[in-house]
Enzyme design. Structure first.
Site, PDB file in Angstrom:
ATOM      1  N   GLU A 180       1.679  -0.358  10.289  1.00  0.00           N
ATOM      2  CA  GLU A 180       0.213  -0.421  10.252  1.00  0.00           C
ATOM      3  C   GLU A 180      -0.432   0.858  10.761  1.00  0.00           C
ATOM      4  OE1 GLU A 180       0.034  -2.725   8.500  1.00  0.00           O
ATOM      5  OE2 GLU A 180       0.090  -4.730   9.332  1.00  0.00           O
ATOM      6  N   LEU A 223       0.827  -1.206   0.000  1.00  0.00           N
ATOM      7  CA  LEU A 223       0.000   0.000   0.000  1.00  0.00           C
ATOM      8  C   LEU A 223       0.861   1.254   0.000  1.00  0.00           C
ATOM      9  CD1 LEU A 223      -2.724   1.522   0.293  1.00  0.00           C
ATOM     10  CD2 LEU A 223      -2.548   1.132   2.776  1.00  0.00           C
TER      11      LEU A 223
END
Length: 402
Positions: free
Chosen positions: A372, A135
């Site tokens: 994260e 990502l």
């Protein structure tokens, strides 16, 4: 002296089924036999335990939360996360690697068509494959909606060009869940793809030189005209960011569990040292100042464990859990950093040397406050969801690192 302190015993866990208790026993045996003995030396040498991950896959430990229909263990997150904690306590490269692999499988398992799941998921869950999640980019970390890697349709294929950054398992993964822009700017123009690790035009830069987790490769990925068939598109066009953020909610629970694993390992190391080390004729754990430090650290670990398990039970019950996942990731990773730092302090000069693993835990704990979603982003997500003020509860904010 003979040590029988309660704090040195294995963590006592409440597990929902006899099957789950047997699973944890299996994990602990595997750790003692195959992970713990070489953890310090392999981390120091920067060795990634690829054969061990194949072993974890073969025993079902890389597919625990997914459906048995596709080769998964169909375990609740309450169980899966406690397994991650045990793995991370033994070696963070392994625990976090298992969490990243689970994250990489999430898009296919949760958003893929039935035919896609049947074709690819069994190999991902139990046949030795290792995944990664792509990502983040050099200029798109916390602001995931600004990513620039682009996928352009060419008949029944898509052509991907761009660069991903901070990818755990970058360059060694067998598959990548990749977010790429297929439409205009903003969160609605992103689509997810399942890209084979050996795709033509896909390459990895040299691994990053990191403070810790030297055994876990982190690298940029370069997509230079990478072609993938439309059958490898996950979900609808333009729905990729929703897929990505849904995966990150679950991934944050994985990081929370890994954080408590590192904290527990650091605490146990420091406790054993303070019980054995004598000054002024008595164990240093007998000095009130150090005893109170140990009490505080143990309390923070228990609180973090309770927080991530409470969030996991919400997820298992099908209830919203995103806010609680952000809280767990925030609190547990901050706890890991605090406990690891204090563990070094409790051990004095010995804690600062590589002869003991305390300094490694301290270096490794730092990354858990970043991956994260940084802890600053977690605070923004929590506040937004509590108040309804902000960017819709963090819908375009990930802070995600692959």
């Amino acid at each position: 002296m003979t040590i029988s302190a309660e704090g040195l015993q294995p963590v006592r866990r409440t597990l929902p089924t006899p099957e789950a208790r047997d699973l944890l026993d299996l994990v602990r045996e595997l750790i003692q036999r195959e992970i713990a003995p070489g953890a310090d030396a392999e981390e120091a040498a920067g060795v990634f335990p690829r054969a061990l991950f194949r072993r974890l896959s073969a025993t079902g430990l890389l597919g625990l939360p997914y459906a048995q229909e596709y080769g998964g263990g169909e375990q609740p997150y309450e169980v899966y996360l406690q397994v991650l904690e045990e793995l991370a306590a033994a070696r963070l490269t392994v625990g976090l690697g298992a969490s990243v692999h689970t994250l990489a499988c999430h898009g296919l398992a949760g958003f893929g068509a039935k035919e896609q799941r049947a074709e690819w998921l069994p190999a991902m869950l139990g046949e030795g494959l290792l995944g990664a999640y792509a990502l983040s980019e050099p200029a798109a970390g916390s602001d995931a909606a600004s990513l620039r890697t682009r996928a352009v349709r060419d008949g029944d294929e898509w052509i991907l060009n761009g660069t991903k950054a901070w990818i755990t398992h970058g360059g060694i993964a067998d598959f990548y869940t990749v977010m790429a822009r297929t439409g205009g700017d903003g969160p609605d123009g992103i689509t997810a793809f399942l890209v084979p690790g050996d795709a033509a035009g896909l390459s990895a830069a040299a691994p990053e030189r990191k403070m810790g987790m030297n055994g876990s490769p982190t690298a940029q990925l370069h997509f230079d005209g990478v072609r993938v068939p439309d059958t490898r598109r996950l979900g609808e066009e333009g729905a990729g960011l929703r897929l990505a953020l849904a995966a990150l909610d679950s991934g944050r629970l994985g990081i929370a569990a890994c954080s408590i694993g590192v904290a527990q390992a650091a605490f146990t190391t420091a406790l054993a040292f303070t019980l054995e080390r004598k000054q002024f004729g008595k164990p240093v754990a007998d000095f009130q100042g150090l005893r109170f430090m140990l009490a505080d650290l143990a309390t923070q670990i228990e609180a973090g464990r309770a927080l991530y398990l409470a969030a996991a039970r919400l997820r298992d019950a099908g209830e919203p859990f995103g806010r609680q996942a952000a809280m767990a990731k925030l609190f547990c990773s901050d706890t890991a950093m605090r406990v690891a730092t204090d563990a070094v302090q409790l051990m004095g000069g010995y804690g600062y040397t590589a002869d003991f693993p305390a300094e490694r835990y301290m270096r490794e704990a730092k990354v858990l406050q970043i991956v994260e979603g940084t802890n600053q982003i977690q605070r923004a997500v929590i506040a937004s969801r509590l108040t309804g003020i902000g960017n819709g509860g963090g819908k375009a904010r990930s802070g995600g690192r692959g």
